[in-house]
Motif scaffolding. Structure first.
Motif, PDB file in Angstrom:
ATOM      1  N   GLU A  55       0.817  -1.235  -0.067  1.00  7.97           N
ATOM      2  CA  GLU A  55       0.008   0.214   0.063  1.00  7.97           C
ATOM      3  C   GLU A  55       0.920   1.248   0.080  1.00  7.97           C
ATOM      4  O   GLU A  55       0.553   2.194  -0.914  1.00  7.97           O
ATOM      5  CB  GLU A  55      -1.069  -0.038   1.053  1.00  7.97           C
ATOM      6  CG  GLU A  55      -1.721   1.212   1.377  1.00  7.97           C
ATOM      7  CD  GLU A  55      -2.738   1.066   2.514  1.00  7.97           C
ATOM      8  OE1 GLU A  55      -2.667   2.196   3.338  1.00  7.97           O
ATOM      9  OE2 GLU A  55      -3.115   0.051   2.969  1.00  7.97           O
ATOM     10  N   VAL A  56       1.901   1.433   0.747  1.00  8.51           N
ATOM     11  CA  VAL A  56       2.758   2.397   0.934  1.00  8.51           C
ATOM     12  C   VAL A  56       3.455   2.602  -0.510  1.00  8.51           C
ATOM     13  O   VAL A  56       3.785   3.742  -0.903  1.00  8.51           O
ATOM     14  CB  VAL A  56       3.714   2.372   2.196  1.00  8.51           C
ATOM     15  CG1 VAL A  56       5.058   3.375   1.976  1.00  8.51           C
ATOM     16  CG2 VAL A  56       2.913   2.295   3.483  1.00  8.51           C
ATOM     17  N   GLU A  57       4.057   1.485  -0.884  1.00  9.15           N
ATOM     18  CA  GLU A  57       4.736   1.637  -2.148  1.00  9.15           C
ATOM     19  C   GLU A  57       4.068   2.199  -3.386  1.00  9.15           C
ATOM     20  O   GLU A  57       4.309   2.857  -4.234  1.00  9.15           O
ATOM     21  CB  GLU A  57       5.234   0.172  -2.703  1.00  9.15           C
ATOM     22  CG  GLU A  57       6.289  -0.414  -1.862  1.00  9.15           C
ATOM     23  CD  GLU A  57       6.733  -1.653  -2.307  1.00  9.15           C
ATOM     24  OE1 GLU A  57       6.065  -2.267  -3.374  1.00  9.15           O
ATOM     25  OE2 GLU A  57       7.517  -2.270  -1.517  1.00  9.15           O
ATOM     26  N   THR A  58       2.499   1.773  -3.407  1.00  9.04           N
ATOM     27  CA  THR A  58       1.778   2.254  -4.393  1.00  9.04           C
ATOM     28  C   THR A  58       1.443   3.675  -4.255  1.00  9.04           C
ATOM     29  O   THR A  58       1.504   4.499  -5.161  1.00  9.04           O
ATOM     30  CB  THR A  58       0.288   1.390  -4.312  1.00  9.04           C
ATOM     31  OG1 THR A  58       0.442   0.039  -4.552  1.00  9.04           O
ATOM     32  CG2 THR A  58      -0.589   1.950  -5.287  1.00  9.04           C
ATOM     33  N   GLN A  59       1.382   4.214  -3.057  1.00  7.43           N
ATOM     34  CA  GLN A  59       1.014   5.505  -2.628  1.00  7.43           C
ATOM     35  C   GLN A  59       2.092   6.323  -2.994  1.00  7.43           C
ATOM     36  O   GLN A  59       2.100   7.394  -3.779  1.00  7.43           O
ATOM     37  CB  GLN A  59       0.689   5.857  -1.195  1.00  7.43           C
ATOM     38  CG  GLN A  59      -0.623   5.392  -0.623  1.00  7.43           C
ATOM     39  CD  GLN A  59      -0.729   5.436   0.695  1.00  7.43           C
ATOM     40  OE1 GLN A  59       0.077   5.724   1.638  1.00  7.43           O
ATOM     41  NE2 GLN A  59      -1.977   4.955   1.325  1.00  7.43           N
ATOM     42  N   LEU A  60       3.515   5.973  -2.910  1.00 12.64           N
ATOM     43  CA  LEU A  60       4.375   6.714  -3.143  1.00 12.64           C
ATOM     44  C   LEU A  60       4.949   6.728  -4.774  1.00 12.64           C
ATOM     45  O   LEU A  60       5.086   7.767  -5.201  1.00 12.64           O
ATOM     46  CB  LEU A  60       5.877   6.190  -2.533  1.00 12.64           C
ATOM     47  CG  LEU A  60       5.955   6.356  -0.820  1.00 12.64           C
ATOM     48  CD1 LEU A  60       7.200   5.693  -0.398  1.00 12.64           C
ATOM     49  CD2 LEU A  60       5.957   7.917  -0.497  1.00 12.64           C
ATOM     50  N   GLU A  61       4.694   5.705  -5.324  1.00 17.65           N
ATOM     51  CA  GLU A  61       4.743   5.635  -6.894  1.00 17.65           C
ATOM     52  C   GLU A  61       3.543   6.473  -7.508  1.00 17.65           C
ATOM     53  O   GLU A  61       3.928   6.997  -8.515  1.00 17.65           O
ATOM     54  CB  GLU A  61       4.756   4.342  -7.303  1.00 17.65           C
ATOM     55  CG  GLU A  61       5.821   3.260  -6.781  1.00 17.65           C
ATOM     56  CD  GLU A  61       5.589   1.758  -7.102  1.00 17.65           C
ATOM     57  OE1 GLU A  61       4.808   1.541  -7.638  1.00 17.65           O
ATOM     58  OE2 GLU A  61       6.876   1.109  -6.740  1.00 17.65           O
ATOM     59  N   ASP A  62       2.446   6.728  -6.964  1.00 16.55           N
ATOM     60  CA  ASP A  62       1.296   7.427  -7.641  1.00 16.55           C
ATOM     61  C   ASP A  62       1.714   8.921  -7.534  1.00 16.55           C
ATOM     62  O   ASP A  62       1.093   9.638  -8.053  1.00 16.55           O
ATOM     63  CB  ASP A  62       0.231   7.254  -7.114  1.00 16.55           C
ATOM     64  CG  ASP A  62      -0.450   5.829  -7.469  1.00 16.55           C
ATOM     65  OD1 ASP A  62       0.204   5.395  -8.414  1.00 16.55           O
ATOM     66  OD2 ASP A  62      -1.339   5.179  -6.917  1.00 16.55           O
ATOM     67  N   LYS A  63       2.721   9.398  -6.630  1.00 15.02           N
ATOM     68  CA  LYS A  63       2.976  10.688  -6.404  1.00 15.02           C
ATOM     69  C   LYS A  63       3.714  11.373  -7.563  1.00 15.02           C
ATOM     70  O   LYS A  63       4.544  10.764  -8.187  1.00 15.02           O
ATOM     71  CB  LYS A  63       3.750  11.083  -5.089  1.00 15.02           C
ATOM     72  CG  LYS A  63       2.825  10.922  -3.929  1.00 15.02           C
ATOM     73  CD  LYS A  63       3.713  11.157  -2.525  1.00 15.02           C
ATOM     74  CE  LYS A  63       2.847  11.176  -1.582  1.00 15.02           C
ATOM     75  NZ  LYS A  63       3.721  11.578  -0.282  1.00 15.02           N
TER      76      LYS A  63
END
Length: 63
Positions: A55-63
């Protein structure tokens, strides 16, 4: 498997909770995870890997 049941395969000693640092895309995250007090090997559960960490990886990659 409970953390109290976890034993280091290399050192054959019980793992103990320890503050662990994760770095991803230059961001640091901390979590208390089972760690070998002798060699420092950390146990990261499949649940943590496929849940919160993904979940954290996805949030950071979407930035």
């Amino acid at each position: 498997m409970k953390e109290a049941e976890l034993v280091c395969a290399k050192c054959n000693v019980p793992l103990a909770p320890a503050k662990t640092t994760f770095v991803y895309l230059k961001h640091e995250f901390y979590a208390d995870l089972p760690r070998c007090p002798v060699c420092g090997q950390v146990f990261v559960s499949e649940e943590l890997t496929t849940g919160k960490m993904a979940e954290v990886e996805t949030q950071l990659e979407d930035k």
